[in-house]
Design an enzyme around this catalytic site. Structure first.
Site, mmCIF file in Angstrom:
data_model
loop_
_atom_site.group_PDB
_atom_site.id
_atom_site.type_symbol
_atom_site.label_atom_id
_atom_site.label_comp_id
_atom_site.label_asym_id
_atom_site.label_seq_id
_atom_site.Cartn_x
_atom_site.Cartn_y
_atom_site.Cartn_z
ATOM 1 N N GLU A 10 -2.522 -2.031 -9.167
ATOM 2 C CA GLU A 10 -1.132 -1.450 -9.523
ATOM 3 C C GLU A 10 -1.059 -0.637 -10.636
ATOM 4 O OE1 GLU A 10 -1.600 -4.211 -11.312
ATOM 5 O OE2 GLU A 10 0.418 -4.904 -11.204
ATOM 6 N N ASP B 204 0.950 -1.305 0.037
ATOM 7 C CA ASP B 204 -0.034 -0.041 -0.011
ATOM 8 C C ASP B 204 0.874 1.251 0.118
ATOM 9 O OD1 ASP B 204 -2.109 -1.542 -0.006
ATOM 10 O OD2 ASP B 204 -2.817 -0.977 1.844
#
Ligand SMILES: Nc1nc2c(ncn2[C@@H]2O[C@H](COP(=O)(O)OP(=O)(O)OP(=O)(O)O)[C@@H](O)[C@H]2O)c(=O)[nH]1
Length: 381
Positions: free
Chosen positions: A303, A277
């Site tokens: 991502e 994260d």
């Protein structure tokens, strides 16, 4: 119950109702702190009217001071509400000074040198000051939204009403020789009338502003990715589609890139999801800083990030893409697929070609920028 008493009950009843409404709203949504200020404004002014018109006038001086304190403190609380809403610091010290000075002057003209006209003049001026100051502070706000303009309208309206009161008091032929004459005067009727008008318009406009603020917040939540702070897929598509449909002859070039973290799964596996994260947060900041304010940036997948540069040619866009890739100092590298278009192109066809470019970048060994040109066939595909 006399007719006079019923009329006297009108202002405090309206004040009490709106107090309850704004107080309950604040209890339900504590972050709407300006709702509490509005509630306080309605409570204090309703109390002022109850003391002035309904409670027995004894002791006389205390009674007058208490009611006028309610009116003045009430107006100050009302005016604090729009300031709090725009996070403008409230001049608390000046407000306290104004209230103390006004109450002292009232006390003087009640006990030392009794003079009703002087007291009316003092109250009239004191009530105009917080409204005028609020107006000046609100006019200084640069990004005036629709709800701000509505509130500005109410503050202007309140200012006009509060300036009209002394005009009525001193220009119309009437007598304030004694207190009963005051209560039956056009002036006192005007005080009630302007309070009812001001409180109803202020309440309606504040309710509308609260509704618009909540709608804005919901829209923000629906279009923003909470982890990265960038637009989410829906927000990106909406902003990018609007930018692409703006017909600007100077916008001959369009560039869109998709940046994807390499082997991100292994970062989660090796360092944990929280570390993953953090990488997502830092690449989002990195992209935003390098792409600049004119770019539309969004996190369109886990991502995967999309960046639309609406009027950048190939050299400029490739430089930005290369900086994003090269200067990202983290646990992993980035692959970028970049598409350049010199003709009008839809978002979906640009995304499709950028995706092919990204696939090529990954296939060629990752950690690189791969550029494709958007063609007419891509648009028709
Ligand atoms: N920490 C974290 N991981 C996420 C998030 N969203 C997606 N992922 C992870 O991202 C990883 C994506 O893995 P893959 O699609 O295999 O891609 P990759 O490992 O980056 O491999 P390549 O793209 O081929 O280089 C998965 O393990 C997802 O669980 C997120 O919000 N936080």
């Amino acid at each position: 119950m006399s007719g006079q008493l019923l009329i006297s009950l009108l202002s405090p009843s309206i004040g009490a109702l709106f107090f309850a409404a704004f107080y309950l709203l604040w209890r339900n949504q504590p972050k709407l702190n300006y709702s509490l200020s509005a509630a306080l404004g309605f409570l204090l002014s309703a109390a002022g009217f109850i003391v002035q018109d309904i409670l027995p006038a004894w002791p006389y001086e205390l009674h007058r001071i208490a009611s006028n304190f309610g009116f003045l403190a009430g107006v100050c609380a009302f005016m604090a509400a729009p300031l709090q809403r725009r996070h403008i610091p409230i001049p608390v010290r000046s407000i306290i000074l104004l209230i103390i000075a006004t109450m002292t002057a009232l006390f003087w003209f009640l006990t030392i040198q009794p003079n009703l006209a002087a007291r009316i003049a003092i109250m009239s001026v004191s009530l105009v000051v917080p409204v005028a100051v609020t107006l000046i502070l609100l006019l200084r706000v640069s990004d005036q939204r629709y709800s701000d303009r509505l509130i500005l309208g109410v503050v202007w309206f309140t200012l006009l009403l509060s300036m009209l009161r002394p005009v009525v008091a001193f220009l119309l032929p009437q007598s304030f020789g004694n207190y009963t004459a005051l209560e039956q005067s056009t002036y006192w009727g005007m005080v009630h009338f302007s309070y009812v008008m001001m409180s109803v318009t202020l309440a309606i406009v504040l309710f509308v502003a609260i509704a618009l603020d909540l709608i804005d917040e919901l829209h923000h939540q629906a279009t923003t990715d909470s982890l990265s702070g960038l637009l989410n897929r829906r927000g990106f598509e909406s902003a990018a589609n609007s930018a692409l449909t703006v017909s600007n002859p100077k916008r001959q070039f369009k560039a869109l890139m998709i940046a994807d973290l390499d082997h991100f799964k292994s970062i989660n596996d090796s360092f944990g999801h929280a570390a993953g994260d953090q990488v997502i947060k830092s690449i989002a900041r990195h992209i935003q800083v390098i792409a600049g304010d004119t770019a539309i940036c969004g996190r369109i997948g886990g991502e995967e990030f999309a960046i639309l540069l609406p009027d950048h040619d190939e050299t400029m866009a490739a430089d930005i893409a290369e900086s994003i890739r090269r200067d990202f100092d983290s646990l992993t590298t980035i692959s970028i697929g970049l598409v350049i278009s010199e003709q009008p192109a839809t978002l979906s066809s640009l995304l499709g070609v950028a995706d092919k470019a990204l696939y090529a970048a990954k296939k060629n060994g990752r950690n690189q920028v791969f550029i494709l040109h958007h063609s007419l066939e891509d648009q028709e595909a």
